[in-house]
Motif scaffolding. Sequence first.
Motif, mmCIF file in Angstrom:
data_model
loop_
_atom_site.group_PDB
_atom_site.id
_atom_site.type_symbol
_atom_site.label_atom_id
_atom_site.label_comp_id
_atom_site.label_asym_id
_atom_site.label_seq_id
_atom_site.Cartn_x
_atom_site.Cartn_y
_atom_site.Cartn_z
ATOM 1 N N GLN A 183 37.143 46.258 36.561
ATOM 2 C CA GLN A 183 36.167 45.833 37.269
ATOM 3 C C GLN A 183 36.290 46.132 38.903
ATOM 4 O O GLN A 183 37.377 46.253 38.990
ATOM 5 C CB GLN A 183 35.724 44.434 36.905
ATOM 6 C CG GLN A 183 36.830 43.304 37.049
ATOM 7 C CD GLN A 183 36.431 42.262 36.158
ATOM 8 O OE1 GLN A 183 35.343 41.853 36.049
ATOM 9 N NE2 GLN A 183 37.067 41.055 36.563
ATOM 10 N N VAL A 184 35.130 46.045 39.499
ATOM 11 C CA VAL A 184 35.172 46.131 40.937
ATOM 12 C C VAL A 184 34.747 45.233 41.387
ATOM 13 O O VAL A 184 33.345 44.756 41.247
ATOM 14 C CB VAL A 184 34.701 47.687 41.302
ATOM 15 C CG1 VAL A 184 34.779 48.002 42.725
ATOM 16 C CG2 VAL A 184 35.320 48.759 40.466
ATOM 17 N N GLU A 185 35.245 44.474 42.441
ATOM 18 C CA GLU A 185 34.454 43.504 43.286
ATOM 19 C C GLU A 185 34.121 44.296 44.741
ATOM 20 O O GLU A 185 34.881 44.941 45.497
ATOM 21 C CB GLU A 185 35.264 42.466 43.880
ATOM 22 C CG GLU A 185 34.792 41.514 44.521
ATOM 23 C CD GLU A 185 35.565 40.359 45.124
ATOM 24 O OE1 GLU A 185 36.775 40.223 44.796
ATOM 25 O OE2 GLU A 185 35.329 39.757 46.287
ATOM 26 N N ARG B 60 32.208 44.325 48.253
ATOM 27 C CA ARG B 60 32.055 43.164 49.270
ATOM 28 C C ARG B 60 30.986 43.902 50.345
ATOM 29 O O ARG B 60 31.148 45.092 50.736
ATOM 30 C CB ARG B 60 33.189 42.693 50.035
ATOM 31 C CG ARG B 60 34.013 41.870 49.105
ATOM 32 C CD ARG B 60 35.079 41.125 49.976
ATOM 33 N NE ARG B 60 35.863 40.494 49.000
ATOM 34 C CZ ARG B 60 36.941 39.849 49.182
ATOM 35 N NH1 ARG B 60 37.567 40.090 50.602
ATOM 36 N NH2 ARG B 60 37.493 39.145 48.522
ATOM 37 N N SER C 288 29.114 39.450 48.039
ATOM 38 C CA SER C 288 29.860 40.051 47.092
ATOM 39 C C SER C 288 29.565 39.918 45.713
ATOM 40 O O SER C 288 28.927 38.742 45.218
ATOM 41 C CB SER C 288 31.440 39.182 47.569
ATOM 42 O OG SER C 288 31.531 38.025 46.589
ATOM 43 N N THR D 274 30.855 41.112 41.406
ATOM 44 C CA THR D 274 31.878 41.710 40.674
ATOM 45 C C THR D 274 31.194 42.712 39.648
ATOM 46 O O THR D 274 30.341 41.931 38.764
ATOM 47 C CB THR D 274 32.912 40.858 39.969
ATOM 48 O OG1 THR D 274 33.531 40.558 41.158
ATOM 49 C CG2 THR D 274 34.098 41.713 39.425
ATOM 50 N N ARG E 148 23.608 43.493 41.060
ATOM 51 C CA ARG E 148 24.544 44.344 41.364
ATOM 52 C C ARG E 148 24.224 45.510 42.173
ATOM 53 O O ARG E 148 24.956 46.572 42.674
ATOM 54 C CB ARG E 148 24.887 45.099 39.976
ATOM 55 C CG ARG E 148 25.719 43.924 39.158
ATOM 56 C CD ARG E 148 25.916 44.397 37.630
ATOM 57 N NE ARG E 148 26.433 43.500 36.782
ATOM 58 C CZ ARG E 148 26.743 43.682 35.573
ATOM 59 N NH1 ARG E 148 26.762 44.740 35.064
ATOM 60 N NH2 ARG E 148 27.103 42.380 34.830
ATOM 61 N N MET F 107 35.575 47.898 48.634
ATOM 62 C CA MET F 107 35.899 47.672 46.968
ATOM 63 C C MET F 107 36.994 47.241 46.760
ATOM 64 O O MET F 107 38.083 47.885 47.084
ATOM 65 C CB MET F 107 35.336 49.046 46.401
ATOM 66 C CG MET F 107 33.861 49.568 46.567
ATOM 67 S SD MET F 107 33.722 51.010 45.608
ATOM 68 C CE MET F 107 32.663 51.761 46.248
ATOM 69 N N LYS G 258 39.989 45.576 40.114
ATOM 70 C CA LYS G 258 40.806 44.698 39.457
ATOM 71 C C LYS G 258 41.197 44.964 38.133
ATOM 72 O O LYS G 258 40.173 45.781 37.440
ATOM 73 C CB LYS G 258 39.961 43.533 39.573
ATOM 74 C CG LYS G 258 39.836 42.922 41.070
ATOM 75 C CD LYS G 258 38.960 41.626 41.047
ATOM 76 C CE LYS G 258 38.996 40.846 42.389
ATOM 77 N NZ LYS G 258 37.842 39.916 42.567
#
Lengths: 712, 185
Positions: free
Chosen positions: B112-114, B116, B122, B124, B174, B182, B185
């Motif tokens: 997954q990608v957080e 910001r 922010s 995820t 989203r 980015m 994770k």
Amino acid sequence: MRLYSRALATAYLVSVIALLVLEFYQFQKVDRLRGQIAQSYEMISGRDEGIRLELEYRRFRSIVAKYALGVNLGAHNAGSDEKPDGSSGTTQDVSHQMVHNWFDILWSRAFSINTISVDIPPEQHEHFNQMMSGLRISLRAVDQLVQSLEPGDFIKYQRIDRQLALYEDDISSMAAVIAQTRVKRASQLQHRLDDALKSMNVMLLSSAVGVMLILTLFGTEAYRARKEEMRIKGREARVRFLAEHDPLTGLGNRSFLNQKMNQFIRIAEETGKGFNLVLFDLDKFKDVNDTFGHPMGDRLLKNAAARLINIFSQENDIVVRLGGDEFAILQCADFAETERSVIKAINALSSAFDLSGNDIRISSSAGISRYPDLSSSSDELLRDADLALYEAKSRGRQTYSLYEAGMSVAIQNRVRLEADLRHSLLHGGKGLEVYYQPQVTRNLENGRCCITGVEALVRWFHPELGQIPTMEFIEIAENSGLIGTLSDWIFREACSDLVSWHKAGHKLHLSINLSPHQLNNSNLDAELMELLDNTGFDPNYLTVEITESVDVQDTRKAASMLSRLSAKGISLAMDDFGTGYSNLGYLKSLPLNVLKIDRSFVQQIEEKEEDRKLVRGVINLARGMGLKVVAEGVETEKQMLFLQAQRCDIFQGYLFGKPMHKLAILAMLSGVNLASGTRAPEAEDPQTPQGLGETTAGPTRPELTLIKGRLR
Amino acid sequence: MARRGNMEGAFARLHLKLVCGIIFFTVTCLEAYSAFVYADELSQPQSDVILTVTGRLDNHNANGAVLLDRPMIEKIGLRELQTRTIYSSTPHLWHGVLMRDLLDYVGSMGEQVEFRALDGYSVTIPIKDFYDHDVLLAIRKNGEDLSIRRRGPTRLIYPRDLDTSLLDPKYAARSVWQIEKMIVK
């Protein structure tokens, strides 16, 4: 029972369906709750634009102040959000780029809020919409000022801040309204979560109850099924035991024997060790039953079974009762060992049985067959043991015999003869002939003999085997149940012959033998009378001959049947008198008219004084009882003269004629009777019965005249 | 004797396991080393950096991170997409790179990608989204580069008009704009 199981099945079905529906409903509910919780989370998360507007508004104002005035206006710092460049704005100097960026951020936020969000009550929408459009106008107004703002430019800052400060209260109150709505939402969410948890509890509980219910039901059902199965198994075992055992002795029965025999054969195939089958038959057991009654007979069987079990007591020995007085034993041993046991058993069975104070003695016979040396299947084993038993019995009882290959040939011959005899009787007696032997009386005064009667005797000329000895096929007929049919046939033939002779003027008596089997038929008198009616024969001319025999099952019944015959005018003769056990009580109990002295006494008359005395005594006895006497087997004139001197009434024998074809009798009657000659012609060669018609007249005549001449 | 034979067998098996383990370990180390040494060195940004990608990446150009400027993003492969967003009732033409292409480019190894944003927002997003849908990392709207004022420099555009399942409110959360960073994770 069926109703119960049906109700139970329905209950299962209903409860299972109900539980499935419940679970499905609960799953749906949980799924819905999950959606609601996710949505609620979205609502209280930081996405909301109104709150972000306040954050960005305050952030921009603080940054502008710092940039223009170089001071930290902590009071305006709205939160812990990081700065766009990732550094904390409290300690470092603020660049023009930052001011620019944050202005753009505030700008993009202000211009992206087109409609007031659902978090604000509808009555305040108007107010906040106006505030938003005012904010957009102010942002446009200060755009140039922000672009050109420089540190220390207090005037420009004031103009910017004054413009923006107009909205502080409204933005704060909007955020407050939103926050309040949020709090409400949060408590709503809390309620929903509580409800959801409660619902989960209910669901878990109902699932547990459902599972418990189902498990209980299934457990009950399993328990019931097991009990039922055990009951059925018990019953099956009992039924199987009954099906395979004889209730009287507790021994196995024929089907048990077959089963065990097949098992022994399998074992023999695997180990190569042979085994023996022994058939035991208690001789004269029927007499015990007849004399002492069935309960005694049953006790005798039990005791006999116990003695057999004692002797055949090895682990693998099988003792079964085949029915009646027949026992079978399977023993896995060599012949010598089984032979020893069989001898022991025969001896054991011959010692007296003490039943309620009666000493009962029986003898027994045994037949042995052996697998695989002599017989090669269970059927053959039984058949061969049976043959060996038959052989043992015919050798005299109280003995045993081992099956030999030749025995089956004899039995096959018997079987063939039986089939042929059956076939012959079915086709009007083809090959069977009734022969007649004359019975004569002699006139004392002129010494002339006169044929007064005939004894009908059956002969069988087999198309392939030639003449079959009468004793042999009579025995076959008796054992195969054909004796009744055969006897009927003889009666019918003889009666119709006699009727035609009567019509021709020869009023002869007819004697016919009754077999012991026929005596057991209590309906015989009616059948006989019907036959006589059909043929038109006068019963007064008929004599039936019986013998003393143990084969008559119920002598009282037989006697009463014979009495009825006697009442119809039929005479009754005792045949072969003196050779049986000559029970005088038997003589007395029957309505006899005639006594026939056996040929064995007659033949010895000339040589032995004892026989002469015996015959004299018998004739006196008969006369004393008012019976006529017929002497059989008279072959010489001396014999005839002696018998006549003793006032014997009637003679029968080769001196007067062998049993002969009816045409020969007819010829004799028409020739000799008139002339009252004595010596009858010899019967034609019995091997060529077909030639009788032509040959009768030819050779007999001369001989008759010759004899006639001599006797005169 | 039999017991000793057994023990010898056990030793042999243990030895085999050890050897296998060592070989496996060595190979793994070599692979990791080669991945480190031969990780694709991406080119350096020449103009202003508008996006930073960090986290579990195979490729990088700045101390484990990837710094991207506008030309670099364009070079990954520009795509266009005509769709509405939650804020606009009229469709616009968006230019940008597919998120999955970008993740390929940086050698993403995460799930997954957080994201910001400049204003501190922010969110995820599971990477699955980018493979299920043609999610665009937009840099232009109607042919113009996105500025901060116009919710740039980069923003996520879900193809709402192409797939009704994207109308779910979670996709509104989203649809990040003003993306600054980015973290894979």
